[in-house]
Design a protein around this motif. Structure first.
Motif, PDB file in Angstrom:
ATOM      1  N   SER A   1       0.859  -1.192   0.000  1.00 30.45           N
ATOM      2  CA  SER A   1       0.000   0.000   0.000  1.00 30.45           C
ATOM      3  C   SER A   1       0.889   1.234   0.000  1.00 30.45           C
TER       4      SER A   1
ATOM      5  N   GLY B   1      -2.082  -0.606  -3.436  1.00 28.09           N
ATOM      6  CA  GLY B   1      -0.635  -0.778  -3.552  1.00 28.09           C
ATOM      7  C   GLY B   1       0.084   0.550  -3.466  1.00 28.09           C
TER       8      GLY B   1
ATOM      9  N   SER C   1       1.005   8.611   6.920  1.00 22.48           N
ATOM     10  CA  SER C   1       1.919   7.499   6.637  1.00 22.48           C
ATOM     11  C   SER C   1       3.365   7.990   6.546  1.00 22.48           C
TER      12      SER C   1
ATOM     13  N   SER D   1      -3.513  16.117   0.647  1.00 28.17           N
ATOM     14  CA  SER D   1      -4.762  15.362   0.615  1.00 28.17           C
ATOM     15  C   SER D   1      -5.946  16.085   1.239  1.00 28.17           C
TER      16      SER D   1
ATOM     17  N   ASN E   1       5.654   4.256   2.363  1.00 26.12           N
ATOM     18  CA  ASN E   1       6.332   5.316   3.122  1.00 26.12           C
ATOM     19  C   ASN E   1       7.108   4.734   4.294  1.00 26.12           C
TER      20      ASN E   1
ATOM     21  N   LYS F   1      -5.509   4.905  -5.407  1.00 23.22           N
ATOM     22  CA  LYS F   1      -6.427   6.032  -5.607  1.00 23.22           C
ATOM     23  C   LYS F   1      -6.796   6.119  -7.090  1.00 23.22           C
TER      24      LYS F   1
ATOM     25  N   ALA G   1       0.674  10.364  -3.811  1.00 17.65           N
ATOM     26  CA  ALA G   1      -0.570   9.594  -3.720  1.00 17.65           C
ATOM     27  C   ALA G   1      -1.707  10.259  -4.494  1.00 17.65           C
ATOM     28  N   HIS G   2      -1.848  11.573  -4.334  1.00 13.34           N
ATOM     29  CA  HIS G   2      -2.984  12.258  -4.966  1.00 13.34           C
ATOM     30  C   HIS G   2      -2.612  12.948  -6.276  1.00 13.34           C
TER      31      HIS G   2
ATOM     32  N   THR H   1       0.941   5.929  -4.627  1.00 12.60           N
ATOM     33  CA  THR H   1       0.019   4.849  -4.318  1.00 12.60           C
ATOM     34  C   THR H   1      -0.670   4.368  -5.596  1.00 12.60           C
TER      35      THR H   1
ATOM     36  N   PHE I   1       0.724   3.420   2.265  1.00 10.42           N
ATOM     37  CA  PHE I   1       1.101   3.559   3.682  1.00 10.42           C
ATOM     38  C   PHE I   1       2.381   2.775   3.975  1.00 10.42           C
TER      39      PHE I   1
ATOM     40  N   ASP J   1       4.302  15.887   0.259  1.00  9.10           N
ATOM     41  CA  ASP J   1       3.259  15.334  -0.602  1.00  9.10           C
ATOM     42  C   ASP J   1       3.345  16.077  -1.933  1.00  9.10           C
TER      43      ASP J   1
ATOM     44  N   ASP K   1       5.779  12.188  -2.084  1.00  6.49           N
ATOM     45  CA  ASP K   1       4.705  11.200  -1.972  1.00  6.49           C
ATOM     46  C   ASP K   1       3.570  11.686  -2.855  1.00  6.49           C
TER      47      ASP K   1
ATOM     48  N   HIS L   1       1.155  13.554   4.885  1.00  8.67           N
ATOM     49  CA  HIS L   1       0.222  12.491   5.277  1.00  8.67           C
ATOM     50  C   HIS L   1       0.709  11.675   6.477  1.00  8.67           C
TER      51      HIS L   1
HETATM   52  C1  LIG Z   1      -0.330  11.409   0.732  1.00  3.79           C
HETATM   53  C2  LIG Z   1      -0.746   9.998   0.992  1.00  3.79           C
HETATM   54  N1  LIG Z   1       0.209   9.059   1.122  1.00  3.79           N
HETATM   55  C3  LIG Z   1      -0.101   7.777   1.335  1.00  3.79           C
HETATM   56  C4  LIG Z   1      -1.419   7.371   1.466  1.00  3.79           C
HETATM   57  C5  LIG Z   1      -1.709   5.935   1.747  1.00  3.79           C
HETATM   58  O1  LIG Z   1      -1.989   5.265   0.569  1.00  3.79           O
HETATM   59  P1  LIG Z   1      -2.687   3.834   0.605  1.00  3.79           P
HETATM   60  O2  LIG Z   1      -4.148   4.083   0.750  1.00  3.79           O
HETATM   61  O3  LIG Z   1      -2.306   3.211  -0.678  1.00  3.79           O
HETATM   62  O4  LIG Z   1      -2.120   3.097   1.785  1.00  3.79           O
HETATM   63  C6  LIG Z   1      -2.435   8.293   1.330  1.00  3.79           C
HETATM   64  C7  LIG Z   1      -3.846   7.850   1.439  1.00  3.79           C
HETATM   65  O5  LIG Z   1      -4.621   8.254   2.212  1.00  3.79           O
HETATM   66  C8  LIG Z   1      -2.105   9.644   1.095  1.00  3.79           C
HETATM   67  O6  LIG Z   1      -3.055  10.571   0.984  1.00  3.79           O
END
Ligand SMILES: Cc1ncc(COP(=O)(O)O)c(C=O)c1O
Length: 402
Positions: free
Chosen positions: A115, A254, A143, A188, A120, A248, A215-216, A245, A117, A184, A213, A141
Motif C-alpha cells: 500500500s 498498492g 503514513s 490530501s 512510506n 487512488k 498519492a494524490h 500509491t 502507507f 506530498d 509522496d 500524510h
Molecule cells: C499522501 C498519501 N500518502 C499515502 C497514502 C496511503 O496510501 P494507501 O491508501 O495506498 O495506503 C495516502 C492515502 O490516504 C495519502 O493521501
C-alpha cells in the motif's frame, strides 16, 4: 511493607476507556457502508447518492477493463501470492508489472509494496539513518509521519509549503549525513500542489534530496497521469524520489517507489513491509496492469477529470463557498467548526450527496470542512445534483447568503 492494591487493567476496560475518549473528543468514526460498487453514483443507507467522497479519480475502481484483466490473472495465476516476495511470493506478473510501471514513470525501475502507507514506512525506514536530517511539510500524510517515526534521523517540520521556513530549518540543522526534504505532491486535505520546482531548487542548495509522496498526484497530474514530478518536468532528476500509491486514481491497491535499479535492489533487501508481508494477489496485479494500459490506450480520462474539477469549483465559488485555494480535484468546502461540517455532511446525504465532513485533528481547528473529490466518471447531471444540494444546505445553514 504494605503493597498498594490496584485494580489490574483488563482488556475490556482498556477498550471501553479508549472508545470513551474518542466519543468525548467527538472523534469517534463509524464508516459509511457502500451498498453498491465504488462509482460516481452509489448506494448508501438504501439511497442512491452522488459520490463525492472517494479517491477514485479516473473511475477505474469498477471499470470493466480492469475487472476483466483481474479475472484473467485470477484464473491463470491463482488467488494469492502464497509468500512474501523475497521468499517465494514473487510471480512473473509482479516483475512484469513493475517493469511496466517503471516504463510509464520513465524511471530505471519500480518496486511495488502492499500500500502507499507501507511504502512510506519501508522507504523512509530504509533510507534514513542516524546523523541524517529529514525535513517534512507540516501537512504531510500520516503514513509519512509514521514512516519517519521508524527512521533514526533528526526530524524537523517546516510550515506548509513555506520555503523561507524550509530554508530556516535547513540552516539551523547542518549535518554531514543525508539530507532529505519530504513533501506530498498534492496535499490530501487542501488539494493544493507542492511548489516542487522551488522545493527541489532549495533542497539542492543544501545538497538535499527531495522525496515526493504522490498519492494524490498519480493519475491526476503530468502527462497521462505520470504525477506531480512529471508535471514539474523533474522526472529525470536523480535527486527526486517518486513515491506513490496505486490505491487512488489507479483504482486498486498498492504503493510504489520509482527510481534507479539500485534503489529497488536496496528496498527489496531492507524495506521491512516488503520483506515481512505477503505480496499482492494476482487479481490486484492484473487490474493494475490494465489501469496503466488503459490510461495510455484510451485518452479522455484526465480531460474529463479536469473538466469536471473546473466546473464544480467554479460553480461552488459562484454560490459563495470557500474552497480554500484548492488546485486539484480535491475540493474542500470550509464550514469552520467540526459540528457544522458534520451536520452539513448529514444534510447533503439526505439530499442524495455523499461527501464526508472532516474536523480536528485531521484538519486544523476552525477549518473543518467537507472534502469533495470530483472524478472523471461524474456526469454533468451528477455534479449539478450535488451543487443543487450544496446550495440548499448552504442556505439552510447560513453558510452562504440568499
Ligand atoms: C499522501 C498519501 N500518502 C499515502 C497514502 C496511503 O496510501 P494507501 O491508501 O495506498 O495506503 C495516502 C492515502 O490516504 C495519502 O493521501
Amino acid at each position: 511493607m504494605t503493597s498498594t492494591l490496584r485494580e489490574p487493567v483488563t482488556l475490556q476496560g482498556r477498550i471501553r476507556t479508549e472508545l470513551q475518549k474518542l466519543h468525548d473528543a467527538h472523534l469517534h468514526i463509524s464508516p459509511r457502508v457502500l451498498e453498491a460498487p465504488q462509482r460516481a453514483r452509489t448506494r448508501i443507507l438504501g439511497r442512491d447518492v452522488v459520490n463525492l467522497a472517494s479517491n477514485n479519480y479516473l473511475g477505474f475502481a469498477d471499470h470493466p477493463f480492469l475487472k476483466e484483466r483481474a479475472a484473467q490473472y485470477l484464473q491463470r495465476w491463482g488467488a494469492g501470492a502464497g509468500a512474501v516476495r523475497t521468499i517465494a511470493g514473487t510471480l512473473q506478473i509482479h516483475e512484469d508489472f513493475e517493469t511496466q510501471l517503471a516504463a510509464f514513470k520513465h524511471t530505471g525501475s519500480a518496486l511495488v509494496l502492499q500500500s502507499g502507507f507501507t511504502t512510506n514506512q519501508g522507504v523512509l525506514g530504509t533510507l534514513l539513518q542516524e546523523g541524517d536530517l529529514v525535513v517534512s511539510d507540516e501537512l504531510n500524510h500520516a503514513s509519512i509521519i509514521d514512516g519517519l517515526r521508524l527512521a533514526k534521523a533528526t526530524k524537523k517540520v517546516y510550515r506548509h509549503k513555506d520555503l523561507t521556513d524550509l530554508r530556516r530549518v535547513l540552516d539551523e540543522n547542518p549535518t554531514d549525513g543525508l539530507i532529505m526534504v519530504v513533501t506530498d505532491g498534492v496535499f490530501s486535505m487542501d488539494g493544493d500542489i507542492a511548489p516542487l520546482a522551488d522545493i527541489v531548487a532549495l533542497a539542492r542548495e543544501y545538497g538535499a534530496v527531495t522525496y515526493v509522496d504522490d498519492a494524490h498526484g498519480s493519475g491526476v497530474l503530468g502527462e497521462q497521469g505520470r504525477g506531480t514530478v512529471h508535471h514539474f518536468g523533474l522526472q529525470d532528476a536523480p535527486d527526486v524520489l517518486q513515491i506513490g500509491t496505486l490505491s487512488k486514481a489507479w483504482g486498486v491497491v498498492g504503493g510504489y517507489a520509482a527510481g534507479p535499479a539500485d534503489l529497488r535492489d536496496l528496498l527489496i533487501n531492507r524495506a521491512r513491509p516488503f520483506l515481512f508481508s505477503t505480496g499482492h494477489p494476482p487479481a490486484v496485479v492484473g487490474a493494475l496492469s490494465a489501469a496503466i494500459d488503459l490510461v495510455q490506450q484510451e485518452g479522455g480520462f484526465m480531460e474529463r477529470l479536469w473538466d469536471n474539477t473546473r466546473f464544480f469549483k467554479a460553480e461552488l465559488h459562484r454560490l459563495g463557498f470557500d474552497t480554500f485555494g484548492s488546485e486539484t480535484p480535491i475540493t474542500p468546502v470550509i464550514f469552520g467548526e467540526a459540528e457544522t461540517a458534520f451536520e452539513a455532511s448529514r444534510r447533503l446525504l439526505e439530499r442524495g450527496v455523499f461527501a464526508v465532513g472532516l474536523g480536528f485533528p485531521t484538519v486544523p481547528k476552525g477549518l473543518a470542512r467537507i472534502r469533495n473529490i470530483v472524478t472523471a466518471e461524474h456526469t454533468q447531471d451528477d455534479l449539478e445534483r450535488a451543487l443543487n444540494a450544496y446550495e440548499a444546505v448552504g442556505r439552510e445553514m447560513g453558510v452562504i447568503g440568499g
